[in-house]
Design a protein around this motif. Structure first.
Motif, mmCIF file in Angstrom:
data_model
loop_
_atom_site.group_PDB
_atom_site.id
_atom_site.type_symbol
_atom_site.label_atom_id
_atom_site.label_comp_id
_atom_site.label_asym_id
_atom_site.label_seq_id
_atom_site.Cartn_x
_atom_site.Cartn_y
_atom_site.Cartn_z
ATOM 1 N N PRO A 1 3.791 10.328 -9.868
ATOM 2 C CA PRO A 1 3.432 11.742 -9.738
ATOM 3 C C PRO A 1 3.750 12.371 -8.378
ATOM 4 O O PRO A 1 3.778 13.593 -8.257
ATOM 5 C CB PRO A 1 1.922 11.750 -9.993
ATOM 6 C CG PRO A 1 1.698 10.580 -10.885
ATOM 7 C CD PRO A 1 2.660 9.536 -10.377
ATOM 8 N N LEU A 2 4.020 11.549 -7.347
ATOM 9 C CA LEU A 2 4.379 12.100 -6.036
ATOM 10 C C LEU A 2 5.860 11.938 -5.729
ATOM 11 O O LEU A 2 6.299 12.130 -4.598
ATOM 12 C CB LEU A 2 3.538 11.444 -4.935
ATOM 13 C CG LEU A 2 2.057 11.833 -4.939
ATOM 14 C CD1 LEU A 2 1.317 11.091 -3.840
ATOM 15 C CD2 LEU A 2 1.894 13.323 -4.769
ATOM 16 N N GLY A 3 6.655 11.561 -6.714
ATOM 17 C CA GLY A 3 8.097 11.463 -6.525
ATOM 18 C C GLY A 3 8.591 10.121 -6.020
ATOM 19 O O GLY A 3 9.766 9.977 -5.677
ATOM 20 N N PHE A 4 7.725 9.113 -5.966
ATOM 21 C CA PHE A 4 8.137 7.778 -5.534
ATOM 22 C C PHE A 4 8.823 7.077 -6.699
ATOM 23 O O PHE A 4 8.296 7.033 -7.811
ATOM 24 C CB PHE A 4 6.914 6.992 -5.052
ATOM 25 C CG PHE A 4 7.240 5.620 -4.522
ATOM 26 C CD1 PHE A 4 8.046 5.478 -3.411
ATOM 27 C CD2 PHE A 4 6.725 4.496 -5.127
ATOM 28 C CE1 PHE A 4 8.350 4.215 -2.912
ATOM 29 C CE2 PHE A 4 7.011 3.233 -4.636
ATOM 30 C CZ PHE A 4 7.826 3.090 -3.527
ATOM 31 N N LEU A 5 10.005 6.514 -6.447
ATOM 32 C CA LEU A 5 10.794 5.893 -7.501
ATOM 33 C C LEU A 5 10.218 4.529 -7.879
ATOM 34 O O LEU A 5 10.001 3.670 -7.030
ATOM 35 C CB LEU A 5 12.247 5.739 -7.040
ATOM 36 C CG LEU A 5 13.261 5.358 -8.109
ATOM 37 C CD1 LEU A 5 13.350 6.438 -9.198
ATOM 38 C CD2 LEU A 5 14.632 5.160 -7.468
ATOM 39 N N THR B 1 0.842 -1.193 0.000
ATOM 40 C CA THR B 1 0.000 0.000 0.000
ATOM 41 C C THR B 1 0.876 1.241 0.000
ATOM 42 O O THR B 1 1.792 1.365 0.811
ATOM 43 C CB THR B 1 -0.937 0.021 1.228
ATOM 44 O OG1 THR B 1 -1.778 -1.136 1.166
ATOM 45 C CG2 THR B 1 -1.798 1.273 1.237
ATOM 46 N N LEU B 2 0.579 2.140 -0.917
ATOM 47 C CA LEU B 2 1.318 3.390 -1.061
ATOM 48 C C LEU B 2 0.396 4.571 -0.794
ATOM 49 O O LEU B 2 -0.818 4.473 -0.980
ATOM 50 C CB LEU B 2 1.892 3.486 -2.474
ATOM 51 C CG LEU B 2 2.788 2.322 -2.890
ATOM 52 C CD1 LEU B 2 3.050 2.365 -4.382
ATOM 53 C CD2 LEU B 2 4.081 2.348 -2.103
ATOM 54 N N THR B 3 0.969 5.683 -0.390
ATOM 55 C CA THR B 3 0.206 6.911 -0.224
ATOM 56 C C THR B 3 0.217 7.646 -1.559
ATOM 57 O O THR B 3 1.285 8.019 -2.053
ATOM 58 C CB THR B 3 0.828 7.795 0.879
ATOM 59 O OG1 THR B 3 0.838 7.046 2.095
ATOM 60 C CG2 THR B 3 0.038 9.071 1.069
ATOM 61 N N ASP C 1 15.417 8.063 3.604
ATOM 62 C CA ASP C 1 16.031 7.873 4.912
ATOM 63 C C ASP C 1 15.900 6.407 5.338
ATOM 64 O O ASP C 1 15.035 5.689 4.836
ATOM 65 C CB ASP C 1 15.332 8.752 5.963
ATOM 66 C CG ASP C 1 15.413 10.231 5.645
ATOM 67 O OD1 ASP C 1 16.429 10.650 5.066
ATOM 68 O OD2 ASP C 1 14.446 10.960 5.960
ATOM 69 N N PRO C 2 16.745 5.960 6.300
ATOM 70 C CA PRO C 2 16.578 4.599 6.807
ATOM 71 C C PRO C 2 15.142 4.383 7.289
ATOM 72 O O PRO C 2 14.555 5.236 7.947
ATOM 73 C CB PRO C 2 17.571 4.534 7.982
ATOM 74 C CG PRO C 2 18.639 5.511 7.598
ATOM 75 C CD PRO C 2 17.907 6.633 6.904
ATOM 76 N N GLY C 3 14.583 3.251 6.914
ATOM 77 C CA GLY C 3 13.207 2.925 7.270
ATOM 78 C C GLY C 3 12.202 3.300 6.200
ATOM 79 O O GLY C 3 11.065 2.850 6.235
ATOM 80 N N CYS C 4 12.614 4.114 5.236
ATOM 81 C CA CYS C 4 11.723 4.503 4.131
ATOM 82 C C CYS C 4 11.862 3.496 2.988
ATOM 83 O O CYS C 4 12.898 2.853 2.837
ATOM 84 C CB CYS C 4 12.086 5.894 3.618
ATOM 85 S SG CYS C 4 11.779 7.211 4.801
ATOM 86 N N VAL C 5 10.841 3.387 2.178
ATOM 87 C CA VAL C 5 10.925 2.540 0.991
ATOM 88 C C VAL C 5 11.694 3.304 -0.080
ATOM 89 O O VAL C 5 11.349 4.431 -0.418
ATOM 90 C CB VAL C 5 9.516 2.164 0.483
ATOM 91 C CG1 VAL C 5 9.600 1.376 -0.816
ATOM 92 C CG2 VAL C 5 8.769 1.372 1.543
ATOM 93 N N HIS C 6 12.745 2.687 -0.611
ATOM 94 C CA HIS C 6 13.563 3.346 -1.631
ATOM 95 C C HIS C 6 12.858 3.361 -2.985
ATOM 96 O O HIS C 6 12.767 4.390 -3.641
ATOM 97 C CB HIS C 6 14.918 2.657 -1.761
ATOM 98 C CG HIS C 6 15.862 3.365 -2.668
ATOM 99 N ND1 HIS C 6 15.873 3.162 -4.027
ATOM 100 C CD2 HIS C 6 16.787 4.298 -2.406
ATOM 101 C CE1 HIS C 6 16.795 3.937 -4.579
ATOM 102 N NE2 HIS C 6 17.364 4.638 -3.613
ATOM 103 N N HIS C 7 12.383 2.201 -3.432
ATOM 104 C CA HIS C 7 11.674 2.131 -4.704
ATOM 105 C C HIS C 7 10.860 0.850 -4.776
ATOM 106 O O HIS C 7 11.036 -0.054 -3.970
ATOM 107 C CB HIS C 7 12.634 2.238 -5.898
ATOM 108 C CG HIS C 7 13.512 1.042 -6.113
ATOM 109 N ND1 HIS C 7 14.690 0.837 -5.417
ATOM 110 C CD2 HIS C 7 13.386 -0.020 -6.946
ATOM 111 C CE1 HIS C 7 15.255 -0.277 -5.835
ATOM 112 N NE2 HIS C 7 14.477 -0.831 -6.760
#
Length: 193
Positions: free
Chosen positions: A124-128, A13-15, A77-83
């Protein structure tokens, strides 16, 4: 004590931004059928859209009509989804750059990853997003992971930096030898010429 044994990804699930931007990207750019829509059961101000990435599993997106596309790279950042990497066929991969260019979507261009080819761009929100295409098909009854672990062992034994196509070919040959019976008593390589 026992493990909590997982058996695959259930969904991711993505925002997302607003509803239409999310549909336009996930279905209109990536071709994922929009299969289910309901409110976010934890936040009545958000929608929850469900898309099929092609394997029957789900990519879901929380939407909010107040969120608009910003195109700024999401945090790494650490803990974030990179792509998020999605599988595509070789036929589709050969068209990705041209189709992104036609929409004016900036991208990395094709990247050689040894065992696969990749191309990167942002939602569109900058997620790779990565579109990836394996350079091999696993033998019948085996998975991509089966080939990758065998190729890794070969790479390490040879002291090579990364997995290459030669490691994949050797891995596939070994897997076929182990998993496919033969009437031959000697299955070693031969030269009949």
């Amino acid at each position: 004590m026992h493990k909590l044994q997982v058996q695959g990804v259930h969904h991711i699930t993505l925002t997302g931004a607003d509803r239409q931007t999310s549909i336009d990207f996930w279905e209109g750019v990536l071709g994922m059928p929009f299969i289910f829509d309901q409110p976010n059961l934890d936040d009545p101000d958000e929608g929850h859209l469900y898309f099929d990435p092609g394997d029957g599993r789900l990519i879901t997106v929380f939407t909010n009509e107040k969120r608009k596309p910003v195109h700024k790279r999401t945090p790494t950042d650490p803990g974030c989804v990179h792509h998020l990497a999605l599988n595509v066929s070789h036929a589709t991969f050969s068209q990705v750059a041209e189709r992104l260019d036609a929409r004016g979507i900036p991208h990395s261009g094709p990247k050689d990853r040894g065992f696969m080819d990749s191309i990167y761009f942002k939602d569109p929100l900058g997620f790779l997003i990565e579109l990836a295409c394996y350079r091999f098909e696993p033998p019948r009854g085996c998975s991509h992971a089966d080939v990758m672990i065998e190729a890794h062992r070969d790479r390490v034994a040879l002291g090579d930096y990364n997995i290459q196509e030669k490691h994949l070919a050797h891995a596939i040959e070994r897997l076929v030898h182990r998993t496919q019976a033969s009437l031959s008593g000697d299955r070693e390589p031969k030269n009949p010429y």
